[in-house]
Design a protein around this motif. Structure first.
Motif, PDB file in Angstrom:
ATOM      1  N   GLU A   1       0.829  -1.202   0.000  1.00 48.12           N
ATOM      2  CA  GLU A   1       0.000   0.000   0.000  1.00 48.12           C
ATOM      3  C   GLU A   1       0.869   1.259   0.000  1.00 48.12           C
ATOM      4  O   GLU A   1       0.549   2.249  -0.678  1.00 48.12           O
ATOM      5  CB  GLU A   1      -0.927   0.006   1.220  1.00 48.12           C
ATOM      6  CG  GLU A   1      -2.145  -0.882   1.093  1.00 48.12           C
ATOM      7  CD  GLU A   1      -3.061  -0.435  -0.029  1.00 48.12           C
ATOM      8  OE1 GLU A   1      -3.440   0.750  -0.068  1.00 48.12           O
ATOM      9  OE2 GLU A   1      -3.388  -1.277  -0.890  1.00 48.12           O
TER      10      GLU A   1
ATOM     11  N   ARG B   1       2.253   1.615  -3.531  1.00 51.07           N
ATOM     12  CA  ARG B   1       1.200   1.978  -4.484  1.00 51.07           C
ATOM     13  C   ARG B   1       0.798   3.444  -4.354  1.00 51.07           C
ATOM     14  O   ARG B   1       0.471   4.096  -5.352  1.00 51.07           O
ATOM     15  CB  ARG B   1      -0.020   1.083  -4.268  1.00 51.07           C
ATOM     16  CG  ARG B   1      -1.145   1.285  -5.274  1.00 51.07           C
ATOM     17  CD  ARG B   1      -2.247   0.270  -5.072  1.00 51.07           C
ATOM     18  NE  ARG B   1      -2.985   0.501  -3.848  1.00 51.07           N
ATOM     19  CZ  ARG B   1      -4.012   1.349  -3.742  1.00 51.07           C
ATOM     20  NH1 ARG B   1      -4.387   2.075  -4.791  1.00 51.07           N
ATOM     21  NH2 ARG B   1      -4.650   1.486  -2.605  1.00 51.07           N
ATOM     22  N   ARG B   2       0.862   3.983  -3.155  1.00 52.07           N
ATOM     23  CA  ARG B   2       0.363   5.336  -2.929  1.00 52.07           C
ATOM     24  C   ARG B   2       1.480   6.316  -2.567  1.00 52.07           C
ATOM     25  O   ARG B   2       1.273   7.297  -1.870  1.00 52.07           O
ATOM     26  CB  ARG B   2      -0.729   5.316  -1.860  1.00 52.07           C
ATOM     27  CG  ARG B   2      -1.934   4.487  -2.295  1.00 52.07           C
ATOM     28  CD  ARG B   2      -2.983   4.322  -1.224  1.00 52.07           C
ATOM     29  NE  ARG B   2      -3.658   5.575  -0.893  1.00 52.07           N
ATOM     30  CZ  ARG B   2      -4.672   5.651  -0.014  1.00 52.07           C
ATOM     31  NH1 ARG B   2      -5.117   4.559   0.583  1.00 52.07           N
ATOM     32  NH2 ARG B   2      -5.235   6.816   0.254  1.00 52.07           N
TER      33      ARG B   2
END
Length: 222
Positions: A77, A80-81
């Motif tokens: 996560e 991804r961000r």
């Protein structure tokens, strides 16, 4: 100057301004199938402890396999961000300058953090702080339950005695952990804990922040 300076990450070197909880919630739902309703206290804790206590609050069975899957999901996560982290979060004022000044003086630096390793790497790289830190000399959330254990592991990995190291953090748990491990603690009142509470917790010195590089260097001298 000390042989080794160990840094906490969140609210000591940087702030994610709420994104960290969002990433945590996304990873929790991925590995448990349960939406996050309530998160256990994160202040001064490690991801292992936070996950175990949060799982209990949701009636989810915790084990090492769940933590391993959560570690992978939380790291993914963050990757991804990363762009959103860069947009919403920030390095705290003076953090980069303090790290650079210690680097110039030949002081080894690493982190002792409750973050899992991948999340720590992403955060530090996003805000340009990774070049100053030898992560292999530190300890992250996969490595233990609490600050004392992580600090002792970092000292062992770096081959440094406790008296030759200084730990910087922003919570009473950081102060207590440092003292239990025999490490001098310089606290920074850049998180949720006021300076008076950090002083009461027993920090050798408390700084309002890292913006004054000369003041930071003076505080670190042992």
């Amino acid at each position: 100057m000390p042989e080794l300076v160990l840094w906490d990450i969140d609210h000591t070197l940087m702030a994610t301004r709420g994104l960290g909880r969002e990433l945590w919630a996304a990873a929790f739902e991925q590995v448990t199938g349960v939406g996050l309703r309530e998160q256990a206290s994160v202040t001064g804790s490690t991801e292992r402890v936070i996950l175990r206590e949060t799982a209990r609050l949701h009636g989810v069975t915790y084990d090492d396999e769940l933590f391993a899957r959560f570690t992978d999901a939380l790291g993914a996560e963050h990757i991804r961000r990363t762009a959103e982290l860069r947009e919403r979060g920030h390095a705290l004022p003076g953090a980069a300058a303090a790290l650079a000044a210690l680097e110039e003086r030949g002081v080894r630096q690493s982190v002792v953090t409750g973050n899992v390793r991948t999340a720590a790497e992403v955060k530090l790289a996003t805000f340009g702080l990774d070049a100053y830190l030898r992560l292999d000399d530190g300890a992250c959330g996969e490595d233990g339950e609490g600050r004392p254990e992580l600090l002792r592991l970092a000292l062992h990995r770096a081959g440094v005695q406790a008296a030759e190291a200084v730990f910087l953090g922003d919570t009473p748990a950081d102060v207590a952990g440092g003292h239990e491990a025999g490490v001098r603690v310089v606290a920074v009142a850049t998180g949720k804990t006021p300076a008076a509470e950090l002083e009461a917790a027993g920090a050798e010195l408390v700084l309002d922040g890292l913006a004054d590089t000369a003041q930071v260097l003076d505080a670190l001298r042992v």
